[in-house]
Design an enzyme around this catalytic site. Structure first.
Site, PDB file in Angstrom:
ATOM      1  N   CYS A   1       0.840  -1.183   0.000  1.00 23.12           N
ATOM      2  CA  CYS A   1       0.000   0.000   0.000  1.00 23.12           C
ATOM      3  C   CYS A   1       0.887   1.249   0.000  1.00 23.12           C
ATOM      4  O   CYS A   1       2.059   1.187   0.350  1.00 23.12           O
ATOM      5  CB  CYS A   1      -0.943   0.091   1.200  1.00 23.12           C
ATOM      6  SG  CYS A   1      -1.898  -1.392   1.506  1.00 23.12           S
TER       7      CYS A   1
ATOM      8  N   ARG B   1       2.782   0.256  -5.467  1.00 26.46           N
ATOM      9  CA  ARG B   1       2.734  -0.433  -4.178  1.00 26.46           C
ATOM     10  C   ARG B   1       1.394  -1.132  -3.940  1.00 26.46           C
ATOM     11  O   ARG B   1       1.247  -1.906  -2.991  1.00 26.46           O
ATOM     12  CB  ARG B   1       2.969   0.569  -3.033  1.00 26.46           C
ATOM     13  CG  ARG B   1       4.301   1.259  -3.100  1.00 26.46           C
ATOM     14  CD  ARG B   1       4.416   2.251  -1.973  1.00 26.46           C
ATOM     15  NE  ARG B   1       4.546   1.574  -0.699  1.00 26.46           N
ATOM     16  CZ  ARG B   1       5.689   1.375  -0.071  1.00 26.46           C
ATOM     17  NH1 ARG B   1       6.804   1.811  -0.607  1.00 26.46           N
ATOM     18  NH2 ARG B   1       5.728   0.772   1.074  1.00 26.46           N
TER      19      ARG B   1
ATOM     20  N   TRP C   1      -3.340  -2.425  -1.281  1.00 29.43           N
ATOM     21  CA  TRP C   1      -3.179  -3.814  -1.705  1.00 29.43           C
ATOM     22  C   TRP C   1      -3.795  -4.614  -0.561  1.00 29.43           C
ATOM     23  O   TRP C   1      -3.254  -4.666   0.540  1.00 29.43           O
ATOM     24  CB  TRP C   1      -1.705  -4.160  -1.884  1.00 29.43           C
ATOM     25  CG  TRP C   1      -1.468  -5.536  -2.397  1.00 29.43           C
ATOM     26  CD1 TRP C   1      -1.447  -5.930  -3.701  1.00 29.43           C
ATOM     27  CD2 TRP C   1      -1.172  -6.712  -1.617  1.00 29.43           C
ATOM     28  NE1 TRP C   1      -1.184  -7.276  -3.785  1.00 29.43           N
ATOM     29  CE2 TRP C   1      -1.010  -7.784  -2.526  1.00 29.43           C
ATOM     30  CE3 TRP C   1      -1.046  -6.958  -0.255  1.00 29.43           C
ATOM     31  CZ2 TRP C   1      -0.720  -9.074  -2.109  1.00 29.43           C
ATOM     32  CZ3 TRP C   1      -0.760  -8.248   0.155  1.00 29.43           C
ATOM     33  CH2 TRP C   1      -0.598  -9.285  -0.764  1.00 29.43           C
TER      34      TRP C   1
ATOM     35  N   ASN D   1      -0.478   1.321   6.306  1.00 28.06           N
ATOM     36  CA  ASN D   1       0.190   0.197   5.630  1.00 28.06           C
ATOM     37  C   ASN D   1       0.590  -0.788   6.709  1.00 28.06           C
ATOM     38  O   ASN D   1       1.065  -0.373   7.770  1.00 28.06           O
ATOM     39  CB  ASN D   1       1.490   0.637   4.946  1.00 28.06           C
ATOM     40  CG  ASN D   1       1.237   1.539   3.769  1.00 28.06           C
ATOM     41  OD1 ASN D   1       0.105   1.754   3.388  1.00 28.06           O
ATOM     42  ND2 ASN D   1       2.304   2.082   3.216  1.00 28.06           N
ATOM     43  N   GLY D   2       0.460  -2.077   6.433  1.00 23.57           N
ATOM     44  CA  GLY D   2       0.885  -3.081   7.414  1.00 23.57           C
ATOM     45  C   GLY D   2      -0.301  -3.911   7.883  1.00 23.57           C
ATOM     46  O   GLY D   2      -1.384  -3.866   7.280  1.00 23.57           O
TER      47      GLY D   2
ATOM     48  N   GLU E   1      13.213 -18.161 -13.059  1.00 24.62           N
ATOM     49  CA  GLU E   1      12.886 -16.752 -13.255  1.00 24.62           C
ATOM     50  C   GLU E   1      12.013 -16.559 -14.505  1.00 24.62           C
ATOM     51  O   GLU E   1      11.068 -15.764 -14.501  1.00 24.62           O
ATOM     52  CB  GLU E   1      14.189 -15.933 -13.334  1.00 24.62           C
ATOM     53  CG  GLU E   1      14.049 -14.445 -13.602  1.00 24.62           C
ATOM     54  CD  GLU E   1      13.196 -13.685 -12.581  1.00 24.62           C
ATOM     55  OE1 GLU E   1      12.833 -14.242 -11.537  1.00 24.62           O
ATOM     56  OE2 GLU E   1      12.860 -12.520 -12.869  1.00 24.62           O
TER      57      GLU E   1
ATOM     58  N   LYS F   1       8.266 -14.956 -14.519  1.00 26.41           N
ATOM     59  CA  LYS F   1       7.893 -13.787 -15.341  1.00 26.41           C
ATOM     60  C   LYS F   1       6.610 -14.070 -16.114  1.00 26.41           C
ATOM     61  O   LYS F   1       5.724 -13.233 -16.178  1.00 26.41           O
ATOM     62  CB  LYS F   1       9.002 -13.426 -16.344  1.00 26.41           C
ATOM     63  CG  LYS F   1      10.233 -12.766 -15.795  1.00 26.41           C
ATOM     64  CD  LYS F   1      10.081 -11.306 -15.431  1.00 26.41           C
ATOM     65  CE  LYS F   1       9.674 -11.113 -14.017  1.00 26.41           C
ATOM     66  NZ  LYS F   1      10.587 -11.219 -12.960  1.00 26.41           N
TER      67      LYS F   1
ATOM     68  N   GLU G   1       3.577 -14.132 -13.696  1.00 28.36           N
ATOM     69  CA  GLU G   1       3.250 -12.794 -13.180  1.00 28.36           C
ATOM     70  C   GLU G   1       2.497 -11.966 -14.207  1.00 28.36           C
ATOM     71  O   GLU G   1       1.573 -11.236 -13.867  1.00 28.36           O
ATOM     72  CB  GLU G   1       4.548 -12.025 -12.868  1.00 28.36           C
ATOM     73  CG  GLU G   1       5.231 -12.401 -11.590  1.00 28.36           C
ATOM     74  CD  GLU G   1       6.536 -11.612 -11.418  1.00 28.36           C
ATOM     75  OE1 GLU G   1       6.666 -10.941 -10.395  1.00 28.36           O
ATOM     76  OE2 GLU G   1       7.425 -11.689 -12.287  1.00 28.36           O
TER      77      GLU G   1
ATOM     78  N   HIS H   1      11.163 -37.525 -12.449  1.00 20.33           N
ATOM     79  CA  HIS H   1      10.683 -37.898 -11.116  1.00 20.33           C
ATOM     80  C   HIS H   1       9.291 -37.337 -10.820  1.00 20.33           C
ATOM     81  O   HIS H   1       8.945 -37.119  -9.666  1.00 20.33           O
ATOM     82  CB  HIS H   1      11.686 -37.441 -10.059  1.00 20.33           C
ATOM     83  CG  HIS H   1      13.033 -38.066 -10.245  1.00 20.33           C
ATOM     84  ND1 HIS H   1      13.243 -39.416 -10.101  1.00 20.33           N
ATOM     85  CD2 HIS H   1      14.219 -37.534 -10.632  1.00 20.33           C
ATOM     86  CE1 HIS H   1      14.507 -39.688 -10.368  1.00 20.33           C
ATOM     87  NE2 HIS H   1      15.123 -38.560 -10.692  1.00 20.33           N
TER      88      HIS H   1
ATOM     89  N   LYS I   1       4.663  -3.974  -6.286  1.00 20.46           N
ATOM     90  CA  LYS I   1       6.112  -3.931  -6.459  1.00 20.46           C
ATOM     91  C   LYS I   1       6.837  -4.091  -5.131  1.00 20.46           C
ATOM     92  O   LYS I   1       7.839  -4.767  -5.035  1.00 20.46           O
ATOM     93  CB  LYS I   1       6.476  -2.585  -7.089  1.00 20.46           C
ATOM     94  CG  LYS I   1       7.947  -2.396  -7.337  1.00 20.46           C
ATOM     95  CD  LYS I   1       8.285  -2.805  -8.730  1.00 20.46           C
ATOM     96  CE  LYS I   1       9.752  -2.835  -9.007  1.00 20.46           C
ATOM     97  NZ  LYS I   1      10.145  -4.053  -9.724  1.00 20.46           N
TER      98      LYS I   1
HETATM   99  C1  G6P Z   1       7.414  -8.448  -5.235  1.00 20.92           C
HETATM  100  C2  G6P Z   1       7.726  -8.037  -6.661  1.00 20.92           C
HETATM  101  C3  G6P Z   1       8.807  -8.944  -7.245  1.00 20.92           C
HETATM  102  C4  G6P Z   1      10.039  -8.916  -6.353  1.00 20.92           C
HETATM  103  C5  G6P Z   1       9.701  -9.286  -4.905  1.00 20.92           C
HETATM  104  C6  G6P Z   1      10.869  -9.005  -3.966  1.00 20.92           C
HETATM  105  O1  G6P Z   1       6.794  -9.678  -5.222  1.00 20.92           O
HETATM  106  O2  G6P Z   1       6.558  -8.094  -7.464  1.00 20.92           O
HETATM  107  O3  G6P Z   1       9.151  -8.502  -8.542  1.00 20.92           O
HETATM  108  O4  G6P Z   1      10.990  -9.810  -6.846  1.00 20.92           O
HETATM  109  O5  G6P Z   1       8.606  -8.488  -4.444  1.00 20.92           O
HETATM  110  O6  G6P Z   1      11.080  -7.619  -3.940  1.00 20.92           O
HETATM  111  P1  G6P Z   1      12.436  -6.937  -3.550  1.00 20.92           P
HETATM  112  O7  G6P Z   1      12.144  -5.472  -3.614  1.00 20.92           O
HETATM  113  O8  G6P Z   1      12.764  -7.399  -2.163  1.00 20.92           O
HETATM  114  O9  G6P Z   1      13.463  -7.370  -4.534  1.00 20.92           O
END
Ligand code: G6P
Length: 606
Positions: A2, A27, A74, A98-99, A478, A482, A485, A501, A601
């Site tokens: 948030c 956020r 969020w 927030n929190g 990764e 991607k 997401e 397996h 983010k």
């Molecule tokens: C969120 C973002 C990801 C990121 C993760 C860790 O889930 O959407 O893209 O990898 O947080 O974030 P940080 O800021 O700790 O790398």
């Protein structure tokens, strides 16, 4: 997560609050709201959805008041709708939060008995009523101190009061909060990014602290309510990095920026004329470190996994990795001769921060690999290795991943050399190869046409798999992350050798499978695994590096060749087509690439 903004000014604040909220949407973006104080009343507007929707639903130009708070949410407690959106208000108090308040159920029962009426399903609303209750018998500062003591959990708060109309209270425990200073106005923000267009003069609140913000004065207090002095920091301003420029999305821009990300990282840490790595002010002697644990979340966790392969290749150090949300609650054996490395783009991820905090409480050696150098993780670790990749706005991390793995590779190389575990010749050779990396990434970016055509197949399928061995395995994870997401299609990253397996049972006719098989020491093994999935009907997209040797395999659906470099550096190049695959898949589906559904983010809740 948030986002919070608060402004106390000598002029109307709603326009500035709206523009800050738009910046803060990275956020959280499931609902938004604003409260201002005007003519002795709290005026509150809020709606489900983005800030744009809030603007459509209300005549915000006429939302008057020189003091106000705003929020983008969020959802944690309560579905995303306009009732649960912040601010939450009583007759006298309005709050953005927030929190998570962990004892909200107990507090709610207590407050209901006292006659308070609750409107939302949120944990936040208890704070509103608790402060309202405490203000009945206390002056402002005592009421705040008392309220904060009664709250369990994490919070960053912005609070305005109908009866004390010239100020905003900010308070922090666990979730970041910054104060900014402007001409005839002062600000509160969940990060400095929200305040950047208004000021570069910032003070960060530490856990337990609160502040009172007036248009011409800011006062800080510790958790006992004692006044304290705090430093004002001056941040550098690089506004262009916060714009999309000619790109359609931040993600597209950030992918294309990667040659520069790597160039800047190399410039910061590598002395080119002497082919030497410089890590200044490393606070420990080399023989004080015998093992390493790397900790992160999401993409940053994949960087940790990547680094494990390199540390094991280039040093004899014992290396383990951990997902922060697991590490923080496990019974860890803390070791004095271990270096704990925390990897985070934002430097604010709640789980990663809590893991760091745990290590600090146990007097461990801590190092932060971060992008945001003013962040909580950067400020609290013993030593910081910044990745210098500029603001990353797209929710799905791209350039920060390359920035993180670059710095971790450089660290592994340096430690291996200092520990005499790689010889000088190899060390110098690898540094030389590193210098060529930005150019190779640039060339590897030229795959748009191929990837665009391929991406439809991934969109239409029920699911897909991403396979790799050794250095390519973290990249497979990764790549799958991607695609998940951004395109909301099921994608699974797996070590290619592990398919037999269990996961092989998922393979059926036409299922798209990405196989990462560069011509490294794992090549032949991975190609065998690729044959196993082809034999079961998979449509294989092979991603390898350019070579004069022909690929000894038949029935491959599509092949993409990245540039050639030494085995250590191939992961950088293999990452590029996977980022583009996710981007184009989402683009074809018309999804919101920079703000995928349900995500944010900066994840400042656990
Ligand atoms: C969120 C973002 C990801 C990121 C993760 C860790 O889930 O959407 O893209 O990898 O947080 O974030 P940080 O800021 O700790 O790398």
């Amino acid at each position: 997560m948030c986002g919070i903004i608060g402004i106390s000014s000598n002029k109307s604040v709603s326009a500035s609050i709206i523009s800050s909220l738009k910046k803060l949407e990275y956020r959280g973006y499931d609902s938004a709201g604003i409260a201002t104080l005007f003519e002795g009343k709290i005026k509150e507007v809020k709606s489900e959805g983005r800030v744009d929707t809030l603007e459509q639903n209300f005549d915000l130009k006429n939302l008057k008041g020189n003091i106000g708070i705003g929020h983008v949410r969020w959802a944690t407690h309560g579905v995303p709708n306009s009732v649960n959106a912040h601010p939450h208000s009583s007759d006298n108090v309005s709050i953005v939060h927030n929190g998570i308040i962990e004892n909200s159920t107990i507090l709610k029962k207590y407050l209901i008995k006292k006659g308070h009426v609750f409107k939302s399903q949120t944990d936040t609303e208890v704070i509103v009523h608790l402060i309202t209750e405490n203000l009945k018998t206390n002056e402002l500062e005592e009421a705040i101190t008392q309220t904060l003591k009664q709250l369990h959990g994490s919070f960053a708060l912005g609070i305005v009061f109908k009866d004390i109309p010239d100020l905003i209270v900010g308070a922090r425990r666990g979730s970041p909060l910054a104060v900014g200073y402007g001409p005839n106005e002062n600000y509160l923000g969940s990060d400095s990014y929200a305040l950047k267009s208004m000021t570069n003069k910032i003070t960060y609140l530490e856990d337990g602290e609160f502040c009172i913000i007036k248009k011409d004065q800011v006062l800080f207090f510790n958790e006992d309510g004692t006044k304290i002095n705090k430093k004002i920091l001056e941040l550098s301003s690089d506004d262009a990095s916060y714009e999309k420029g000619d790109f359609k999305h931040f993600m597209a821009k950030e992918i294309e920026e990667q040659p520069n990300t790597v160039k800047t990282g190399i410039k910061e840490y590598v002395d080119k004329p002497n082919s030497e790595i410089n890590i200044y002010n490393f606070p420990w002697k080399i023989d004080e470190i015998n093992s390493i644990t790397l900790i992160g979340c999401g993409t940053a966790y994949h960087s940790c996994l990547m680094a494990k392969y390199w540390f094991e290749e280039l040093t004899q150090l014992d290396v383990s990795i951990d997902i922060a949300s697991e590490f923080r609650y496990r019974k860890n054996r803390f070791k004095k001769d271990k270096l704990y490395i925390f990897v985070s783009q934002s430097g604010e991820t709640a789980d990663t921060y809590a893991a760091l905090d745990l290590c600090k409480k146990n007097n461990m050696k801590t190092c932060a690999v971060v992008n945001v150098i003013e962040s909580s993780i950067a400020r609290d670790a013993n030593f910081v290795l910044p990745i210098h990749c500029g603001p990353e706005i797209g929710v799905a991390s791209t350039k920060a991943f390359l920035g993180q793995i670059l710095i971790l590779y450089i660290l592994a190389l340096k430690l291996g050399y200092l520990r005499n575990e790689i010889n000088k010749e190899i060390y110098k050779e690898k540094i030389k190869d590193l210098q060529n990396l930005p150019g190779l990434i640039e060339k590897s970016l030229l795959v748009d046409n191929d990837i665009q055509a391929i991406s439809s197949t991934f969109n239409e399928a029920k699911g897909s798999m991403f396979l790799g061995r050794g250095f390519s395995y973290p990249i497979a994870l990764e790549g799958a992350l991607k695609l998940k997401e951004l395109s909301y299609v099921h994608a699974e990253g797996y070590p290619a050798g592990e398919m037999k397996h269990g996961p092989l049972a998922l393979i059926e006719d036409g299922m798209p499978v990405v196989v990462l098989a560069p011509r490294d020491s794992y090549y032949k093994k991975t190609i065998s695994n690729m044959q196993e999935v082809i034999a079961r009907g998979a449509k294989v997209l092979l991603i390898t590096n350019k070579s004069k040797d022909e690929i000894v395999s038949e029935n491959i659906w599509e092949t993409i060749e990245v540039e050639n470099t030494n085995d250590d550096l191939l992961p950088f190049l293999l990452t590029i087509p996977l980022q583009k695959l996710a981007y184009y898949s989402a683009l074809k589906k018309g999804y919101d690439i920079d703000k995928p559904r349900n995500l944010a983010k900066s994840v400042t809740v656990e």
